[in-house]
Design a protein around this motif. Structure first.
Motif, PDB file in Angstrom:
ATOM      1  N   GLU A 256     -13.005 -52.878  35.611  1.00  0.00           N
ATOM      2  CA  GLU A 256     -13.834 -52.413  36.723  1.00  0.00           C
ATOM      3  C   GLU A 256     -13.255 -52.828  38.072  1.00  0.00           C
ATOM      4  OE1 GLU A 256     -17.948 -53.375  36.002  1.00  0.00           O
ATOM      5  OE2 GLU A 256     -18.012 -52.045  34.252  1.00  0.00           O
TER       6      GLU A 256
ATOM      7  N   THR B 177      -6.928 -44.981  24.161  1.00  0.00           N
ATOM      8  CA  THR B 177      -8.092 -44.301  24.723  1.00  0.00           C
ATOM      9  C   THR B 177      -9.233 -44.411  23.724  1.00  0.00           C
ATOM     10  OG1 THR B 177      -6.628 -42.788  25.896  1.00  0.00           O
ATOM     11  CG2 THR B 177      -8.944 -42.130  25.701  1.00  0.00           C
TER      12      THR B 177
ATOM     13  N   THR C 137     -13.774 -44.184  23.038  1.00  0.00           N
ATOM     14  CA  THR C 137     -15.162 -43.987  23.417  1.00  0.00           C
ATOM     15  C   THR C 137     -15.832 -45.326  23.176  1.00  0.00           C
ATOM     16  OG1 THR C 137     -15.152 -41.647  22.846  1.00  0.00           O
ATOM     17  CG2 THR C 137     -17.302 -42.749  22.907  1.00  0.00           C
TER      18      THR C 137
ATOM     19  N   VAL D 287     -19.334 -44.300  27.058  1.00  0.00           N
ATOM     20  CA  VAL D 287     -18.281 -43.951  28.009  1.00  0.00           C
ATOM     21  C   VAL D 287     -17.142 -43.329  27.198  1.00  0.00           C
ATOM     22  CG1 VAL D 287     -16.599 -44.822  29.663  1.00  0.00           C
ATOM     23  CG2 VAL D 287     -18.907 -45.787  29.599  1.00  0.00           C
TER      24      VAL D 287
ATOM     25  N   LEU E  29     -12.289 -44.023  28.009  1.00  0.00           N
ATOM     26  CA  LEU E  29     -11.901 -45.282  28.641  1.00  0.00           C
ATOM     27  C   LEU E  29     -10.522 -45.678  28.119  1.00  0.00           C
ATOM     28  CD1 LEU E  29     -13.039 -47.318  30.657  1.00  0.00           C
ATOM     29  CD2 LEU E  29     -13.908 -48.626  28.721  1.00  0.00           C
ATOM     30  N   LYS E  30      -9.639 -46.069  29.027  1.00  0.00           N
ATOM     31  CA  LYS E  30      -8.251 -46.343  28.660  1.00  0.00           C
ATOM     32  C   LYS E  30      -7.956 -47.841  28.745  1.00  0.00           C
ATOM     33  CE  LYS E  30      -6.598 -41.793  29.955  1.00  0.00           C
ATOM     34  NZ  LYS E  30      -6.448 -41.291  28.615  1.00  0.00           N
TER      35      LYS E  30
ATOM     36  N   ARG F 231      -9.315 -49.085  32.302  1.00  0.00           N
ATOM     37  CA  ARG F 231      -9.546 -48.132  33.397  1.00  0.00           C
ATOM     38  C   ARG F 231     -10.139 -46.836  32.852  1.00  0.00           C
ATOM     39  NH1 ARG F 231      -3.641 -49.051  36.178  1.00  0.00           N
ATOM     40  NH2 ARG F 231      -4.164 -50.982  37.246  1.00  0.00           N
ATOM     41  N   PRO F 232     -10.911 -46.130  33.715  1.00  0.00           N
ATOM     42  CA  PRO F 232     -11.437 -44.828  33.273  1.00  0.00           C
ATOM     43  C   PRO F 232     -10.331 -43.806  33.082  1.00  0.00           C
ATOM     44  CG  PRO F 232     -12.223 -45.428  35.490  1.00  0.00           C
ATOM     45  CD  PRO F 232     -11.322 -46.505  35.027  1.00  0.00           C
TER      46      PRO F 232
END
Length: 108
Positions: A37, A74, A76, A86, A89-90, A107-108
């Protein structure tokens, strides 16, 4: 899909959703860096503090992408938090070896 990941990455996603944290923290180097974040947590004590603020979640891996010497996983992520689940999400595992994660950027 996780079987294609290196063992240290597989262990990360096996241990991350568990409430028992000692084995999870043993995955990180003493000087590890975790970014989540937009905030960076440097050193195992900071990683421990970050983890205590993060809810336990479930991970569904949807893709593995080798990048240089690293790996982007990656996922979920679903759990008891606002906006769950989410998707996409990576987890950028930028530096790791057989025993420790040294740099992880989420990170997104």
């Amino acid at each position: 899909m996780t079987t294609a990941a290196p063992p240290i990455i597989r262990r990360y996603f096996e241990l991350a959703p568990a409430p028992e944290t000692d084995r999870y923290f043993a995955l990180f180097a003493d000087d590890a860096l975790v970014e989540d974040e937009g905030k960076e947590y440097v050193g195992i004590d900071a990683v421990r503090a970050w983890r205590t603020e993060v809810p336990l979640v479930q991970y569904t891996i949807t893709d593995l992408e080798p990048v240089g010497d690293g790996l982007i996983v990656t996922c979920t992520v679903a759990g008891d938090f606002p906006g769950s689940p989410v998707v996409g999400l990576k987890f950028h595992f930028e530096e790791f070896d057989e025993d420790h994660v040294k740099i992880l950027r989420i990170r997104p």
